[in-house]
Design an enzyme around this catalytic site. Structure first.
Site, PDB file in Angstrom:
ATOM      1  N   ASP A 144     -15.635  20.247  -5.398  1.00  0.00           N
ATOM      2  CA  ASP A 144     -16.474  20.900  -4.375  1.00  0.00           C
ATOM      3  C   ASP A 144     -16.621  22.393  -4.675  1.00  0.00           C
ATOM      4  O   ASP A 144     -17.695  22.972  -4.523  1.00  0.00           O
ATOM      5  CB  ASP A 144     -15.854  20.731  -2.976  1.00  0.00           C
ATOM      6  CG  ASP A 144     -15.433  19.302  -2.721  1.00  0.00           C
ATOM      7  OD1 ASP A 144     -16.094  18.391  -3.247  1.00  0.00           O
ATOM      8  OD2 ASP A 144     -14.426  19.095  -2.022  1.00  0.00           O
TER       9      ASP A 144
HETATM   10  O1  LIG Z   1     -13.771  10.583   1.229  1.00  0.00           O
HETATM   11  P1  LIG Z   1     -14.589  11.684   0.596  1.00  0.00           P
HETATM   12  O2  LIG Z   1     -15.498  12.314   1.594  1.00  0.00           O
HETATM   13  O3  LIG Z   1     -15.285  11.262  -0.650  1.00  0.00           O
HETATM   14  O4  LIG Z   1     -13.571  12.786   0.116  1.00  0.00           O
HETATM   15  C1  LIG Z   1     -12.832  13.519   1.049  1.00  0.00           C
HETATM   16  C2  LIG Z   1     -11.952  14.486   0.337  1.00  0.00           C
HETATM   17  O5  LIG Z   1     -10.998  13.824  -0.476  1.00  0.00           O
HETATM   18  O6  LIG Z   1     -12.735  15.284  -0.507  1.00  0.00           O
HETATM   19  C3  LIG Z   1     -12.259  16.611  -0.516  1.00  0.00           C
HETATM   20  C4  LIG Z   1     -11.966  17.011  -1.916  1.00  0.00           C
HETATM   21  O7  LIG Z   1     -13.099  16.882  -2.721  1.00  0.00           O
HETATM   22  C5  LIG Z   1     -11.065  16.645   0.389  1.00  0.00           C
HETATM   23  O8  LIG Z   1     -11.043  17.859   1.072  1.00  0.00           O
HETATM   24  C6  LIG Z   1     -11.259  15.459   1.276  1.00  0.00           C
HETATM   25  O9  LIG Z   1     -10.082  14.953   1.811  1.00  0.00           O
END
Ligand SMILES: O=P(O)(O)OC[C@@]1(O)O[C@H](CO)[C@@H](O)[C@@H]1O
Length: 305
Positions: free
Chosen positions: A249
């Site tokens: 991210d």
């Molecule tokens: O379940 P998703 O939405 O694919 O991923 C969620 C997540 O793993 O993504 C972020 C890290 O990229 C974390 O902050 C969060 O917990």
């Protein structure tokens, strides 16, 4: 204004354990709790680089309240309140490596889904919507189409960082940028990315399908960027990885922080992206970005096609 939409936010709980066994109690230490979810991470990282954005998402319960309260200290938050409890995701560091346990997420019913669509319809300053992360219980992949159609009706652009197989169809709607990794490219687009030749060919396939720009991240092998004209490669900085959570991210957001405003700035944007992603991987959560400038010295960006 950039808006980020986190359909499935989370408190991330990062913990460390010296053992992981089904036979004994596994005592953990060094707990770090952070208000997260992929789009929130994008907004926080953009803010670090001086770019304003606003946060959209579905939030509920004590965990949702905590995330909204903490996030609002950084960026404006426009929550859609749900009845359930926003998930807590667990990231466990052990001597053998990192275990990731993302939870499914509280249900978001149809009225709440429509509330979000109406909220976006009413945004007068929407220029770009970054849609990130998984869908919670109750939302099917067709919701991505609904969201994108609203964004397109408003004449705004959209960025997708999602790993749902429906991404294959969504690229036909012309996203400004998508950020898959190698596994997602193989699983979603059915193309192999083992050699540079494979990668360049895969980037062309995805671009031909409709994605205007592609940022393909490959972990330790760096990243490729394709804008339909040229393919760039950037190496990954060598760091001691503590937790890769949030690194992708931060990579996306730091790239956008330079490139969105000036799309000729590919080299500095890729350099910043690789340095930031590496720095984030050195800490639990997003960390403090303190080593980005130092790590940037080790990044080389070259045009490969
Ligand atoms: O379940 P998703 O939405 O694919 O991923 C969620 C997540 O793993 O993504 C972020 C890290 O990229 C974390 O902050 C969060 O917990």
């Amino acid at each position: 204004m950039i808006y980020t939409l986190t359909t499935n936010p989370a408190i991330d709980m990062n913990i460390t354990s010296d053992t992981i066994s089904t036979e004994h109690v596994n005592r953990t230490r060094d707990a770090v709790y952070t208000p997260n979810g992929k789009g929130l991470n994008v907004s926080f990282t953009l803010k670090h680089y001086g770019i304003d954005s606003k946060i959209l998402g579905f939030f509920g319960g004590f965990s949702g309240d905590y995330i909204v309260r903490e996030a609002a200290k950084v960026c404006p938050v426009m929550p859609v309140q749900i009845d359930g409890i926003t998930r807590v995701n667990v990231f466990l560091t052990t001597p053998e490596g990192e275990y990731k346990f993302p939870n499914a997420g509280a249900e978001v019913n149809r009225p709440k889904q429509e509330e979000m669509l109406n909220l976006i319809r009413g945004l007068d300053d929407l220029e770009c919507l970054v849609v990130s992360g998984s869908l919670p219980t109750g939302i099917g992949p067709a919701y991505y189409d609904e969201l994108i159609d609203v964004v397109c009706e408003k004449g705004a652009e959209f960025v997708l960082d999602i790993s749902h197989p429906h991404l294959r169809q969504l690229v036909e709607k012309g996203p400004l940028l998508i950020k898959p990794n190698d596994e997602e490219v193989a699983a979603i687009f059915g193309v192999d990315v083992k050699s540079e030749e494979d990668i360049v060919s895969a980037l062309h396939t995805i671009h031909d399908a409709g994605a205007k720009n592609i940022l393909l991240t490959l972990g330790g092998e760096g990243a490729y960027f394709f804008n339909g004209e040229h393919v760039w490669h950037a190496n990954a900085a060598k760091v001691d990885v503590l937790s890769t959570a949030c690194a992708g991210d931060a990579t996306l957001a730091s790239f956008l922080s330079l490139w969105l405003a000036d799309r000729t700035q590919v080299e500095p944007a890729l350099t910043r992206a690789m340095a930031t992603g590496a720095n984030v991987a050195m800490s639990a959560g997003l960390g403090d970005f303190a080593l980005v400038d130092q790590l940037a010295q080790s990044i080389r960006v070259e045009i490969v096609e």
